[in-house]
Structures are given as structure tokens and as C-alpha cells.
Design an enzyme around this catalytic site. Structure first.
Site, mmCIF file in Angstrom:
data_model
loop_
_atom_site.group_PDB
_atom_site.id
_atom_site.type_symbol
_atom_site.label_atom_id
_atom_site.label_comp_id
_atom_site.label_asym_id
_atom_site.label_seq_id
_atom_site.Cartn_x
_atom_site.Cartn_y
_atom_site.Cartn_z
ATOM 1 N N HIS A 197 0.676 -1.310 0.157
ATOM 2 C CA HIS A 197 0.163 -0.025 0.055
ATOM 3 C C HIS A 197 0.719 1.286 -0.162
ATOM 4 O O HIS A 197 0.189 2.480 -0.443
ATOM 5 C CB HIS A 197 -0.946 -0.058 1.323
ATOM 6 N N ASP A 201 -2.462 2.296 -4.692
ATOM 7 C CA ASP A 201 -3.840 2.530 -3.938
ATOM 8 C C ASP A 201 -4.737 1.346 -4.212
ATOM 9 O O ASP A 201 -4.737 0.653 -5.108
ATOM 10 C CB ASP A 201 -4.058 3.902 -4.387
#
Length: 226
Positions: A197, A201
Site C-alpha cells: 500500500h 492504492d
């Protein structure tokens, strides 16, 4: 512990300490891909000596999706540098008696489905024969793990750092699904993408899995002539 098991343990702990893990899921109706395989597997074996399975289409679909979502094929180097790639060197997770190995199929994006199947088969044979070299094992940009071979329904695969993501594929099961307002039984497969992450995204990860789903449910979009 064997050297392979020691190295695997070291890499997995390194992955846990480095990446910000998140996993997203989707499911694929495999009906059309199963029909395609049944229709063409004998011709593929007779003409090209290649066993047509599901890894070829899965790898081809991944290569196409990675072109559209390049962040998933990228990596973080140092503290603040992102390295993007215009090629897909695919790591394929393979279980051998000594442990888990991930040999790399180079330039997957430029290979046909049959070329991918042949290349993976050769790498798996080398792994089982204990003939993999360091060159076979290093430099992958994306990983596919297929634990469906052993009957797994779904899971959360772990990233092979410094890669940014890993695609998990699982067992195909007949399940009731709603299609145009009617309940029908279809051969369904869960897929999972674990991603870092820090770089990827949620929108990109979900879009990537949606593309994989589309390509596998509409196999004519990824097919090259047999």
C-alpha cells in the site's frame, strides 16, 4: 532447515517488516476458459507438445493488466525512488520437496499463452530436478501463486519483496451465482491480490483484479493462435 527453507524464511520476514500489506479479492466465472481449454488442449499438445492449462491464460492476463496498471509492476528502491518497468519478469511460485521456490519467466509480456505454458513447464521441471540457477531465481517483477493446485479455496498471499504485489489463484468450484436475475451453477474461482500500500492504492489494486476477471471471463481478448 535446508538452505532453501532458511532463505524463504528470511525473505518472508523481510517482506513482513518492509511492505504495508493489503489484500483485495474478486471471483471469476471460469466457464468460457474451461470450454476453451477443452476445445484446444489436444491440438496444443499434438501441434506444439504443450499441455494447455490455466497458468498460461492467467499469466497472459496478468501481463496485459500490468501494462494498464504499471504501479503494480514497479518497485520501491531506497527511501523515495519508484522504478517502473516496461517488461514483465514473472515469478512463478512452485513447491518442491525442499521448499518453495519462485523461478522467473522473463519477458512474459511478449509471449503467447502457449509460450508461457512451455516456459513455466520448463522452469518447474528444472526446480524439481534441482537444476535451477541463481539467474533463474532472481529479478522477478511480479508473482503468481497457484495454491488451488492443492485444493485451496482462497487465501492471502505474501509479497516477494522487492516486488510490489502477488496474485493468488485458487481452486475452481461449482457454485450458485446470480446471472441476469436467475440463479445458475458456474465453475467459480477466487483470486486475490496482496499489494504494498506504500506504492499501490486501493483503486489501482481493485482495477487490476477487475481486468484479470475480464480477461479470463472473455478469453478471446487474450488469445493468440494455437
Amino acid at each position: 532447515m535446508t538452505r532453501i527453507r532458511q532463505r524463504t524464511a528470511q525473505r518472508l520476514k523481510e517482506s513482513q517488516k518492509t511492505a504495508a500489506f493489503l489484500t483485495t479479492f474478486n471471483e471469476v466465472d471460469m466457464s468460457r476458459l474451461i470450454s476453451f481449454r477443452k476445445k484446444n488442449k489436444d491440438a496444443a499438445l499434438e501441434k506444439h507438445g504443450v499441455k494447455l492449462g490455466y497458468m498460461g491464460p492467467m499469466a497472459r492476463a496478468s501481463a496485459l493488466a500490468l501494462k494498464e496498471i504499471p504501479a503494480i509492476n514497479a518497485s520501491i528502491e531506497g527511501e523515495d525512488t519508484i522504478v517502473y518497468r516496461d517488461y514483465v519478469d514473472l515469478s512463478v511460485a512452485a513447491a518442491i520437496p525442499k521448499g518453495l521456490v519462485t523461478p522467473v519467466l522473463r519477458n512474459t509480456e511478449s509471449r503467447s499463452i502457449l509460450e508461457i505454458e512451455k516456459g513455466i513447464a520448463e522452469l518447474v521441471k528444472k526446480a524439481r530436478d534441482g537444476k535451477l540457477t541463481m539467474g533463474d531465481m532472481t529479478g522477478g517483477s511480479f508473482t503468481i501463486s497457484n495454491s488451488g493446485l492443492w485444493g485451496s479455496l482462497f487465501g492471502t498471499p505474501i509479497i516477494n519483496v522487492p516486488q510490489t504485489a502477488v496474485l493468488g489463484t485458487y481452486g475452481i468450484q461449482d457454485r450458485p451465482v446470480a446471472i441476469n436475475g436467475q440463479v445458475k451453477v458456474r465453475p467459480m474461482m477466487y483470486i486475490a491480490l496482496t499489494y504494498d500500500h506504500r506504492l499501490v492504492d486501493g483503486r489501482e489494486a481493485v482495477t487490476f483484479l477487475t481486468l484479470i476477471k475480464k480477461y479470463l471471463e472473455e478469453p478471446e481478448t487474450i488469445l493468440l493462435s494455437l
